[in-house]
Design an enzyme around this catalytic site. Sequence first.
Site, PDB file in Angstrom:
ATOM      1  N   CYS A  46       0.810  -1.214   0.000  1.00 37.51           N
ATOM      2  CA  CYS A  46       0.000   0.000   0.000  1.00 37.51           C
ATOM      3  C   CYS A  46       0.849   1.272   0.000  1.00 37.51           C
ATOM      4  O   CYS A  46       1.681   1.452   0.893  1.00 37.51           O
ATOM      5  CB  CYS A  46      -0.909  -0.010   1.223  1.00 37.51           C
ATOM      6  SG  CYS A  46      -1.837   1.517   1.465  1.00 37.51           S
ATOM      7  N   TRP A  79      -7.613  -6.384   5.609  1.00 40.85           N
ATOM      8  CA  TRP A  79      -6.242  -6.841   5.490  1.00 40.85           C
ATOM      9  C   TRP A  79      -6.052  -7.961   6.517  1.00 40.85           C
ATOM     10  O   TRP A  79      -6.642  -7.934   7.595  1.00 40.85           O
ATOM     11  CB  TRP A  79      -5.274  -5.704   5.799  1.00 40.85           C
ATOM     12  CG  TRP A  79      -5.295  -4.591   4.795  1.00 40.85           C
ATOM     13  CD1 TRP A  79      -6.078  -3.464   4.842  1.00 40.85           C
ATOM     14  CD2 TRP A  79      -4.505  -4.486   3.607  1.00 40.85           C
ATOM     15  NE1 TRP A  79      -5.813  -2.671   3.751  1.00 40.85           N
ATOM     16  CE2 TRP A  79      -4.849  -3.281   2.979  1.00 40.85           C
ATOM     17  CE3 TRP A  79      -3.531  -5.308   3.020  1.00 40.85           C
ATOM     18  CZ2 TRP A  79      -4.267  -2.861   1.791  1.00 40.85           C
ATOM     19  CZ3 TRP A  79      -2.946  -4.900   1.836  1.00 40.85           C
ATOM     20  CH2 TRP A  79      -3.313  -3.685   1.222  1.00 40.85           C
ATOM     21  N   VAL A 112     -11.585  -0.886   6.210  1.00 38.59           N
ATOM     22  CA  VAL A 112     -10.408  -1.217   7.003  1.00 38.59           C
ATOM     23  C   VAL A 112      -9.182  -0.856   6.189  1.00 38.59           C
ATOM     24  O   VAL A 112      -8.891  -1.484   5.168  1.00 38.59           O
ATOM     25  CB  VAL A 112     -10.410  -2.712   7.369  1.00 38.59           C
ATOM     26  CG1 VAL A 112      -9.115  -3.106   8.055  1.00 38.59           C
ATOM     27  CG2 VAL A 112     -11.614  -3.032   8.237  1.00 38.59           C
ATOM     28  N   THR A 113      -8.469   0.178   6.611  1.00 41.95           N
ATOM     29  CA  THR A 113      -7.354   0.701   5.832  1.00 41.95           C
ATOM     30  C   THR A 113      -6.040   0.594   6.597  1.00 41.95           C
ATOM     31  O   THR A 113      -6.015   0.480   7.819  1.00 41.95           O
ATOM     32  CB  THR A 113      -7.587   2.182   5.456  1.00 41.95           C
ATOM     33  OG1 THR A 113      -7.660   2.964   6.666  1.00 41.95           O
ATOM     34  CG2 THR A 113      -8.864   2.356   4.659  1.00 41.95           C
ATOM     35  N   VAL A 114      -4.958   0.616   5.833  1.00 42.04           N
ATOM     36  CA  VAL A 114      -3.611   0.765   6.389  1.00 42.04           C
ATOM     37  C   VAL A 114      -3.026   2.045   5.799  1.00 42.04           C
ATOM     38  O   VAL A 114      -3.382   2.422   4.684  1.00 42.04           O
ATOM     39  CB  VAL A 114      -2.716  -0.450   6.038  1.00 42.04           C
ATOM     40  CG1 VAL A 114      -3.116  -1.661   6.831  1.00 42.04           C
ATOM     41  CG2 VAL A 114      -2.712  -0.753   4.540  1.00 42.04           C
ATOM     42  N   TYR A 177      -5.229   6.484  -9.090  1.00 51.81           N
ATOM     43  CA  TYR A 177      -6.431   5.716  -8.757  1.00 51.81           C
ATOM     44  C   TYR A 177      -7.636   6.208  -9.541  1.00 51.81           C
ATOM     45  O   TYR A 177      -8.497   5.408  -9.944  1.00 51.81           O
ATOM     46  CB  TYR A 177      -6.705   5.783  -7.246  1.00 51.81           C
ATOM     47  CG  TYR A 177      -5.778   4.915  -6.435  1.00 51.81           C
ATOM     48  CD1 TYR A 177      -6.111   3.598  -6.131  1.00 51.81           C
ATOM     49  CD2 TYR A 177      -4.556   5.408  -5.980  1.00 51.81           C
ATOM     50  CE1 TYR A 177      -5.254   2.793  -5.395  1.00 51.81           C
ATOM     51  CE2 TYR A 177      -3.693   4.613  -5.249  1.00 51.81           C
ATOM     52  CZ  TYR A 177      -4.038   3.308  -4.964  1.00 51.81           C
ATOM     53  OH  TYR A 177      -3.181   2.514  -4.239  1.00 51.81           O
TER      54      TYR A 177
END
Length: 341
Positions: A46, A79, A112-114, A177
């Site tokens: 990412c 993730w 749900v992100t990093v 993106y």
Amino acid sequence: MVDQGTYVEESYKRDTRYIPTRITADGRDGFPVEPGRYRLAVSRACPWAHRSTIVRRLLGLEPVLSMAVAGPTHDADSWTFDLDPGGVDPVLGIPRLKDAYEARPDGYKPGVTVPAIVDTTTGQVVTNDFPQITLDFSTQWTQFHREGAPDLYPEALRSEIDEVAELIYQDVNNGVYRCGFAGKQESYEKAYDRLFSRLDWLSERLSTQRYLVGDTITEADIRLFTTLVRFDAVYHGHFKCNRSKLSEMPVLWAYARDLFQTPGFGDTVNFEHIKSHYYEVHLDINPTGIVPKGPDPSGWLTAHGREELGGSPFGTGTPPGAVAEGEEVPPLTGSQPNAGA
């Protein structure tokens, strides 16, 4: 078959509902900076998480802020820590980052992100506000910076860094993106033109100066690098950003190699994870899930000649030391990057 989710939209708009809580020196939001209390959850794939791994390494925060590395692919929900024995993060004790989000009392609903920073005392995500996380590493964690750590967000240059970083975010970081996830020809072409117009602007700016702002590495360079390092491997083909490869844009290619060969940059890059993530997860763009063998990454280690423009990566500071045990990435063909000039 695992549900990977869908990504293409008529005109892509990023969900920016991040958790605004901050971890600060004075603990104003209830979360003071404390060594060993927090765990940074990332994925090597990412670009948004990559910023935090670079800044953490440059500032030498590894001894006080541990890092959980998720695998390069994920399903529609979360993730996962499938790289760890038993598929469970050894510190947090969870198989999915979603578990730490769901442990929050506010019922956090966005994706749900990093990166995400988890409070190990409660198992709850404190923040996933990726732009603020790296700025706070520079300004709030100063007590724990290594000796010789660079000033990545110097006070005298902050307004210019913020201005340049915002242009990079809108047109380049997020621009790729908008190209890749565009569901209409018109949306794609608009994003494509905007992306390459900004890359041309950056090329012109960097033709006479080694770094984006000032004569040392700053937050602005880190934010641009994480997109450039993925450009030829995924964005050029997978996201149809194909006017030119990075390796065909001489100034940006030399600039990116200069950074790659600086400790803290190339030694945090995992091209295998990067390609696996984009080509295997975005199945509505790449239905076969086939991951391309190329491009050959060895060019990242070739001479760049940017030293002639002056400046130095760390100013009066020093390069970070060896990569922490267990955090190594696969080496490219040839030797690993050494200290930049």
